[in-house]
Design an enzyme around this catalytic site. Structure first.
Site, short mmCIF file in Angstrom:
data_model
loop_
_atom_site.label_atom_id
_atom_site.label_comp_id
_atom_site.label_asym_id
_atom_site.label_seq_id
_atom_site.Cartn_x
_atom_site.Cartn_y
_atom_site.Cartn_z
N CYS A 94 30.39 -8.61 90.65
CA CYS A 94 30.66 -7.32 90.17
C CYS A 94 29.57 -6.75 90.57
O CYS A 94 28.81 -7.26 91.42
CB CYS A 94 29.59 -7.84 88.84
SG CYS A 94 28.98 -5.89 87.99
N ASN A 205 43.69 -10.07 92.08
CA ASN A 205 43.57 -8.93 92.11
C ASN A 205 43.55 -8.07 92.21
O ASN A 205 42.66 -7.75 93.19
CB ASN A 205 41.96 -9.32 90.92
CG ASN A 205 41.18 -8.21 90.00
OD1 ASN A 205 40.23 -7.78 90.19
ND2 ASN A 205 42.04 -7.59 89.02
N GLY A 206 42.97 -6.60 91.99
CA GLY A 206 42.59 -5.39 92.49
C GLY A 206 43.89 -4.74 92.98
O GLY A 206 45.25 -5.16 94.08
N GLY A 207 44.23 -3.26 92.23
CA GLY A 207 45.25 -2.24 92.59
C GLY A 207 46.53 -3.21 92.23
O GLY A 207 48.09 -2.92 92.44
#
Length: 338
Positions: A94, A205-207
């Site tokens: 984060c 993870n991501g997109g």
């Protein structure tokens, strides 16, 4: 839990609360769900154990913790086990200012030895799997250089499952929102980490915004090596039926629990009625359902009726019925026109 992690819904602040998870669970029985990030300090020093309350029907569900104090994280991990979670996950991704000021989240990519100390303490305090969600690097770090060392250190501390957000986090110069989109994706690096660490369960993870994209990530490469899981964030929240309604069959090879988004509305009625009876406001639940009919005739009417009606004092299931009527009417009108 490794099997459930083949597809997971990302922990998202202000979104993946217990009502969201109850809704998502009606759409998929197999997908791994995560809580919002909860800080270990809030649990240990703040006495905010209510933040990790959940229903058994949400399982499999994992608690994501934020923190950088090994002792506090160990105590929080013990609480997770006492509450009945199946996994405890440490947030090392984060990029928000609040998280940075507390010296946890993505800034910990710069302190792999501390991360290793934290997860070792957590593992000593619980029998639950302790996992990590991280970025590929932050700011001026060179991901190809630092990520292997990071993974090596947490593996040595006993971590066997990691989710890698395939973007850097820019702690200086980009907002948390921009950090979700602006830094370029580096999927090949994540795949390279799986080849370098074949004993680790590696999720990406991501997109990733569709089941087709998920399955493409999970497909074996030319060398026969494949990632173990994929994590989807905003797409699963904003278009839940597109992602989760066929996830059990397409990703897990199991039967899907429902046939259509309309079935999810009916499946949620007992839960909503019980929560209203316990004093919960309708909007707290239905705000997570606004994207259920995304791309379908009547989706706008569904969102409008729920957005306007669910916030009114005393709003009940009649608002849900009125919103669903908008979808049914729009669908009937399209069929008549065809």
């Amino acid at each position: 839990m490794d099997a459930a992690a083949r597809l997971s819904v990302a922990p998202m602040m202000d979104w993946t609360d217990r009502h969201c998870r109850a809704f998502h669970r009606t759409l998929s029985r197999r997908t791994l769900l995560y809580t919002e990030m909860v800080t270990a300090a809030a649990l240990v020093r703040g006495g905010a154990r209510h933040l990790i309350a959940f229903g058994e029907a949400e399982q499999p569900v994992a608690l994501q913790l934020g923190g950088a104090d090994p002792g506090e994280l160990a105590q929080a991990a013990r609480m997770a086990e006492q509450e009945g979670y199946r996994e405890v996950n440490l947030n090392v991704g984060c990029p928000s200012d609040r998280v940075q000021s507390g010296c946890f989240g993505a800034v910990l990519m710069e302190r792999p030895a501390l991360v290793a100390e934290c997860v070792a303490a957590m593992r000593a305090a619980t029998t639950l799997p302790v996992t990590v969600k991280c970025r590929i690097g932050v700011d001026a770090q060179e991901p190809a250089d630092i990520l292997p060392d990071f993974l090596c250190q947490i593996r040595a501390a006993g971590v066997r499952r990691v989710t890698i957000h395939a973007r850097k986090a820019w702690l200086q110069g980009l907002s948390p929102k921009e950090n979700r989109d602006v830094p370029p994706l580096d999927y090949p690096l994540v795949h390279a980490m799986k080849r370098a660490f074949p004993d680790l369960h590696v999720s990406i993870n991501g997109g990733i915004d569709s089941l087709d994209a998920t399955l493409a990530q999970l497909a074996p490469g030319d060398d026969g090596v494949s990632l173990d899981g994929a994590m989807i964030g905003r797409a699963a929240y904003q278009r839940p039926a597109d992602i989760l309604l066929r996830a059990d069959s397409r990703v897990f090879g199991a039967d899907d629990p429902l046939d259509a988004p309309e079935d999810a509305v009916e499946a949620m009625r007992p839960y909503i009625a019980a929560e209203l009876g316990a004093g919960q406001r309708l909007h707290a639940i239905t705000r997570h359902m606004l994207g259920l009919f995304s791309g379908r005739p009547g989706a706008r009417g569904w969102r409008r009726v729920l957005s306007e009606g669910a916030t009114r004092p005393g709003a009940g299931l009649e608002v849900l019925d009125a919103a669903l009527a908008e979808v049914m009417a729009a669908g009937a009108a399209r069929e008549a026109a065809e």
